[in-house]
Scaffold this active site. Structure first.
Site, PDB file in Angstrom:
ATOM      1  N   GLY A  72     -12.994  -3.611  -3.698  1.00 16.93           N
ATOM      2  CA  GLY A  72     -11.539  -3.617  -3.664  1.00 16.93           C
ATOM      3  C   GLY A  72     -11.020  -4.364  -4.869  1.00 16.93           C
ATOM      4  O   GLY A  72     -11.807  -4.840  -5.698  1.00 16.93           O
TER       5      GLY A  72
ATOM      6  N   GLY B 149      -7.441  -6.822  -6.528  1.00  9.48           N
ATOM      7  CA  GLY B 149      -6.193  -7.550  -6.295  1.00  9.48           C
ATOM      8  C   GLY B 149      -5.647  -8.017  -7.634  1.00  9.48           C
ATOM      9  O   GLY B 149      -6.136  -7.615  -8.690  1.00  9.48           O
ATOM     10  N   ASN B 150      -4.657  -8.918  -7.592  1.00  7.27           N
ATOM     11  CA  ASN B 150      -4.017  -9.435  -8.819  1.00  7.27           C
ATOM     12  C   ASN B 150      -5.014 -10.101  -9.753  1.00  7.27           C
ATOM     13  O   ASN B 150      -4.951  -9.986 -10.962  1.00  7.27           O
ATOM     14  CB  ASN B 150      -2.983 -10.512  -8.460  1.00  7.27           C
ATOM     15  CG  ASN B 150      -1.811  -9.893  -7.754  1.00  7.27           C
ATOM     16  OD1 ASN B 150      -1.585  -8.693  -7.859  1.00  7.27           O
ATOM     17  ND2 ASN B 150      -1.072 -10.722  -7.024  1.00  7.27           N
ATOM     18  N   PHE B 151      -5.915 -10.820  -9.138  1.00  2.35           N
ATOM     19  CA  PHE B 151      -6.858 -11.677  -9.871  1.00  2.35           C
ATOM     20  C   PHE B 151      -7.948 -10.887 -10.589  1.00  2.35           C
ATOM     21  O   PHE B 151      -8.539 -11.350 -11.527  1.00  2.35           O
ATOM     22  CB  PHE B 151      -7.529 -12.604  -8.855  1.00  2.35           C
ATOM     23  CG  PHE B 151      -8.042 -11.804  -7.719  1.00  2.35           C
ATOM     24  CD1 PHE B 151      -9.287 -11.214  -7.811  1.00  2.35           C
ATOM     25  CD2 PHE B 151      -7.269 -11.552  -6.596  1.00  2.35           C
ATOM     26  CE1 PHE B 151      -9.742 -10.396  -6.803  1.00  2.35           C
ATOM     27  CE2 PHE B 151      -7.725 -10.731  -5.590  1.00  2.35           C
ATOM     28  CZ  PHE B 151      -8.968 -10.157  -5.694  1.00  2.35           C
ATOM     29  N   GLY B 152      -8.278  -9.686 -10.102  1.00  3.46           N
ATOM     30  CA  GLY B 152      -9.398  -8.929 -10.637  1.00  3.46           C
ATOM     31  C   GLY B 152      -9.980  -8.038  -9.567  1.00  3.46           C
ATOM     32  O   GLY B 152      -9.246  -7.399  -8.814  1.00  3.46           O
ATOM     33  N   SER B 153     -11.289  -8.014  -9.456  1.00  2.10           N
ATOM     34  CA  SER B 153     -11.884  -7.094  -8.480  1.00  2.10           C
ATOM     35  C   SER B 153     -12.868  -7.813  -7.548  1.00  2.10           C
ATOM     36  O   SER B 153     -13.320  -8.917  -7.839  1.00  2.10           O
ATOM     37  CB  SER B 153     -12.616  -5.979  -9.225  1.00  2.10           C
ATOM     38  OG  SER B 153     -13.590  -6.553 -10.056  1.00  2.10           O
ATOM     39  N   VAL B 154     -13.174  -7.144  -6.436  1.00  2.00           N
ATOM     40  CA  VAL B 154     -14.185  -7.674  -5.505  1.00  2.00           C
ATOM     41  C   VAL B 154     -15.393  -6.753  -5.588  1.00  2.00           C
ATOM     42  O   VAL B 154     -15.260  -5.540  -5.388  1.00  2.00           O
ATOM     43  CB  VAL B 154     -13.642  -7.745  -4.059  1.00  2.00           C
ATOM     44  CG1 VAL B 154     -14.715  -8.248  -3.109  1.00  2.00           C
ATOM     45  CG2 VAL B 154     -12.418  -8.635  -3.981  1.00  2.00           C
TER      46      VAL B 154
ATOM     47  N   LYS C 147     -15.657 -12.064  -5.516  1.00  2.00           N
ATOM     48  CA  LYS C 147     -14.320 -11.910  -6.079  1.00  2.00           C
ATOM     49  C   LYS C 147     -14.404 -12.372  -7.523  1.00  2.00           C
ATOM     50  O   LYS C 147     -14.671 -13.546  -7.788  1.00  2.00           O
ATOM     51  CB  LYS C 147     -13.348 -12.781  -5.284  1.00  2.00           C
ATOM     52  CG  LYS C 147     -11.938 -12.280  -5.272  1.00  2.00           C
ATOM     53  CD  LYS C 147     -11.068 -13.132  -4.380  1.00  2.00           C
ATOM     54  CE  LYS C 147     -10.324 -12.290  -3.376  1.00  2.00           C
ATOM     55  NZ  LYS C 147      -9.245 -12.994  -2.707  1.00  2.00           N
TER      56      LYS C 147
ATOM     57  N   ASP D 267      -0.615 -14.739   5.508  1.00  2.00           N
ATOM     58  CA  ASP D 267      -0.765 -13.341   5.082  1.00  2.00           C
ATOM     59  C   ASP D 267      -1.633 -12.567   6.068  1.00  2.00           C
ATOM     60  O   ASP D 267      -2.449 -11.728   5.682  1.00  2.00           O
ATOM     61  CB  ASP D 267      -1.375 -13.295   3.667  1.00  2.00           C
ATOM     62  CG  ASP D 267      -1.108 -11.953   2.982  1.00  2.00           C
ATOM     63  OD1 ASP D 267      -0.392 -11.122   3.575  1.00  2.00           O
ATOM     64  OD2 ASP D 267      -1.622 -11.747   1.864  1.00  2.00           O
TER      65      ASP D 267
HETATM   66  P1  AMP Z   1      -8.440  -9.610  -1.215  1.00  2.00           P
HETATM   67  O1  AMP Z   1      -7.679  -9.756  -2.480  1.00  2.00           O
HETATM   68  O2  AMP Z   1      -9.124 -10.856  -0.793  1.00  2.00           O
HETATM   69  O3  AMP Z   1      -7.574  -9.049  -0.133  1.00  2.00           O
HETATM   70  O4  AMP Z   1      -9.603  -8.508  -1.487  1.00  2.00           O
HETATM   71  C1  AMP Z   1      -9.309  -7.202  -1.941  1.00  2.00           C
HETATM   72  C2  AMP Z   1     -10.212  -6.184  -1.262  1.00  2.00           C
HETATM   73  O5  AMP Z   1     -11.573  -6.482  -1.550  1.00  2.00           O
HETATM   74  C3  AMP Z   1     -10.123  -6.167   0.249  1.00  2.00           C
HETATM   75  O6  AMP Z   1      -9.080  -5.355   0.707  1.00  2.00           O
HETATM   76  C4  AMP Z   1     -11.480  -5.602   0.644  1.00  2.00           C
HETATM   77  O7  AMP Z   1     -11.476  -4.199   0.535  1.00  2.00           O
HETATM   78  C5  AMP Z   1     -12.403  -6.171  -0.430  1.00  2.00           C
HETATM   79  N1  AMP Z   1     -13.011  -7.419   0.058  1.00  2.00           N
HETATM   80  C6  AMP Z   1     -12.548  -8.681  -0.096  1.00  2.00           C
HETATM   81  N2  AMP Z   1     -13.373  -9.574   0.478  1.00  2.00           N
HETATM   82  C7  AMP Z   1     -14.394  -8.878   1.015  1.00  2.00           C
HETATM   83  C8  AMP Z   1     -15.569  -9.230   1.776  1.00  2.00           C
HETATM   84  N3  AMP Z   1     -15.846 -10.490   2.068  1.00  2.00           N
HETATM   85  N4  AMP Z   1     -16.386  -8.252   2.184  1.00  2.00           N
HETATM   86  C9  AMP Z   1     -16.108  -6.959   1.879  1.00  2.00           C
HETATM   87  N5  AMP Z   1     -15.021  -6.562   1.188  1.00  2.00           N
HETATM   88  C10 AMP Z   1     -14.171  -7.499   0.743  1.00  2.00           C
END
Ligand code: AMP
Length: 635
Positions: A363, A365-370, A387, A479
């Site tokens: 996934g 977000g703002n910060f980069g990718s997971v 992350k 959130d």
């Molecule tokens: P976040 O910014 O923390 O909401 O993360 C962005 C996206 O990364 C989430 O919507 C998930 O699809 C994926 N993600 C974040 N943390 C995890 C995790 N611990 N395990 C699996 N996928 C994750």
């Protein structure tokens, strides 16, 4: 542990036999309409209503239906045993008479626990301890969360290690075993019939062995031909010890299987009834220990009694093979034991050399990718989510991520995504345990056909436990939404994304934001939007919205309304409608979460309790049966 919905009723006697029930009714005077309630011996979660009419006894079995309601065969459904009895006190609706006078338990008559009742708690504890290698608070939480599923699992497979169960053994071998040693009438064993996948009962009578097929109907109930039906094999066996139900005689001595012979100490020469009971319960407990361990071994592939490894190779598949007839449970996730002892792998500073990073992006977000990755530890490798902060991101975002890491570092709960550490290398990386089934809203949206409302209740109960933990620790999440609930598997949820979270001061009960930010307004309580005040009570509001999303299978709250419209909608006293698949009780709870004044809104302690009661009330349900017998058999 498990709360019997009838436990509070003064006319509930627990697991007593038909004749004991009749004895109580006789002693209470045999008035017309005198009644009592007792546990049903053949259906899990069912009851029997015993009534006097015209100096005669009548026994009606009450079954728990698939949807969690209770009904006497052919009668109306009721949400609990108390409601059912109240109904029949006003309307006989097919019973011999209305219920007029409860036969009250005397102070010296405690509710009689069933064999399974008194062992259940120990079994669950042992199971959770062994399977998940947990102790203390984490174990208590895991038990609370999984008790209903585990109880069912344990109850329906409990025959497997009973001393009379011989597994896959042919007719001839069954006979050989019965003929060896003494040959009293009633000596018996139960075996798997070769190839057919059904069970057979082999029994000695007049020095001859008789074989009976144990039938299983479409709904999974067991019976002798034309006999009474039972949810489990061991209930059937217990019953046949009291009633022949078409056999040559009642079941007597068990023909011991190899394991039981090895383990069974001989009875002392002179024994009292008390001794025998103690001995029997020890034996039953012994058998149940076997069951637990074998379940555990089956799941982990371990051969001995050694606990499972705390970290397993990352290459393993995420979900182990699960028998088709039951739902996936958290322990079926073999890729990573989510209930692991976090201290084993938790290291705030992770060396880059310990991390393998996959190209797969989970996934962004703002910060980069997971990204998906693997963390190498002393005891093995575990799957992780990483992350990764984009290198071009400026200082502010880095600080934000550090704050998130600091919050996560202080949290340790099975229903909250654990942070395993930070790795400062080519980028700043936050390493977390993996929740491979992804965000709840997406999962539900793409699995509408396979996820039941009960499944959602289980998941939301887990979220409420995670939130109760945050409330106790004085953290506000800010959130909470279905997108931030991640799934380890279909039955196991964890709260994630602590980017907006705050730790409150010891004496504070809310956090005041100086300025409004990019806020998820549709999830926010009125006091957040109007006064910028955030508390656990405002998280409760968000929990209500998350529930709505979940029961709408990932639907978007407030449809196409924009932020200001939503505020006007709430201010006017309106609330979202009940999602189509949502149980009424759950919608009631949602609306409580959306109580306008935060002072009057329930806290998570209360919300978790409501979720738990409802979750438990759905448990132990029996499968619907085509033709249920309307009278319960004698004991
Ligand atoms: P976040 O910014 O923390 O909401 O993360 C962005 C996206 O990364 C989430 O919507 C998930 O699809 C994926 N993600 C974040 N943390 C995890 C995790 N611990 N395990 C699996 N996928 C994750």
């Amino acid at each position: 542990m498990s709360i019997d919905p009838a436990a509070e009723l003064p006319f509930f006697y627990g697991s007593i036999s038909r004749s004991e029930a009749e004895q109580h009714l006789k002693l209470a005077g045999m008035a017309d309409g005198l009644f009592l309630l007792r546990q049903c011996l053949r259906s899990l979660g069912g009851y029997v209503l015993s009534i006097v009419s015209n100096l005669e006894f009548h026994h009606y079995s009450i079954e728990k239906q698939l949807n969690g309601t209770y009904c006497i065969t052919g009668g109306k459904p009721h949400c609990g045993p108390a409601e059912l009895c109240e109904f029949y006190s006003k309307d006989s609706d097919g019973l011999v008479c209305t219920l007029k006078k409860p036969c009250l338990r005397s102070p010296d008559t405690p509710i009689q626990p069933g064999v399974f009742d008194s062992l259940r708690e120990n079994m669950l504890r042992e199971y959770v301890k062994q399977t998940w290698n947990l102790e203390g608070e984490a174990m208590e939480q895991a038990i609370i969360s999984q008790a209903p599923q585990l109880e069912k699992l344990i109850a329906t497979t409990a025959h497997e290690k009973m001393p009379w169960y011989h597994g896959k053994v042919g007719r001839n071998e069954g006979e050989r075993r019965l003929y060896s040693g003494a040959q009293p009438d009633g000596k018996f064993l139960v075996r798997d019939r070769e190839e057919s996948g059904t069970f057979a009962l082999s029994m000695m009578y007049g020095k001859t062995v008789y074989h009976y097929q144990i039938l299983q109907d479409k709904s999974g109930k067991y019976s002798m031909p034309e006999g009474t039906k039972f949810d489990t094999i061991w209930q059937l066996v217990e019953y046949l010890k009291m009633k022949p139900d078409g056999l040559m005689t009642v079941l007597g001595e068990a023909c011991l299987n190899g394991r039981a012979v090895e383990k069974t100490p001989s009875l002392p020469a002179t024994v009292s009834t008390g001794h025998i009971l103690t001995f029997l319960s020890q034996q039953i407990f012994h058998c149940l220990r076997f069951i637990l361990l074998s379940l555990f071994q089956r799941r982990t592939g371990a051969n001995g009694y050694t606990p499972p490894p705390r970290a397993v190779p990352a290459a393993s598949t995420p979900v182990a093979a699960v028998p088709a007839e039951r739902e996936v449970l958290p322990m079926d996730c073999s890729g990573f034991n989510p209930y692991h002892n976090p201290n084993d792998v938790r290291r705030f500073n992770i060396q880059r050399s310990q991390l393998l990073m996959d190209e797969v992006e989970l996934g962004s977000g703002n910060f980069g990718s997971v990204k998906k990755g693997v963390l190498k530890t002393d005891s093995g490798q575990i799957d992780v989510a990483i992350k990764v902060l984009k290198s071009e991101n400026e200082k502010l975002v880095k600080e934000e991520m550090m704050r998130e890491a600091e919050i996560m570092h202080q949290l340790s709960n099975p229903f909250i995504v654990r942070m395993l550490g930070l790795c400062n290398a080519e980028n700043l990386m936050l390493v977390m345990e993996m929740a491979s089934a992804g965000p709840l809203n997406k999962f539900l949206n793409s699995n509408k056909d396979t996820v039941t409302a009960e499944n959602i209740v289980n998941l939301m109960h887990q979220v409420s436990m995670g939130m109760k933990y945050l409330e106790e620790k004085n953290f506000v999440h800010r959130d909470l939404a279905a997108r931030n609930v991640l799934l380890v598997n279909q039955q196991f949820a964890k709260i994630s994304d602590f980017g907006l979270s705050k730790a409150l001061g010891e004496d504070d009960n809310y956090y005041k934001a100086r300025t409004a930010g990019k806020w998820p307004l549709k999830w926010y309580a009125p006091e957040c939007i109007i006064f910028h005040k955030f508390s656990s009570k405002s998280d409760v509001w968000s929990f209500g919205i998350t529930m709505w999303e979940a029961f709408s299978y990932g639907g978007k709250p407030y449809k196409k309304m924009k932020g200001p419209e939503v505020i006007r909608f709430i201010e006017s006293g309106s609330r979202m409608d009940c999602p189509a698949a949502c149980p009424e009780r759950m919608y009631e709870l949602m609306k409580e979460c959306w109580t306008y004044k935060h002072e009057e809104r329930p806290d998570f302690k209360k919300v978790e309790e409501s979720m738990r009661f409802y979750h438990y009330s759905l448990s132990n349900k029996v499968k619907p049966e085509g033709a249920a017998a309307d009278a319960e058999p004698d004991k």
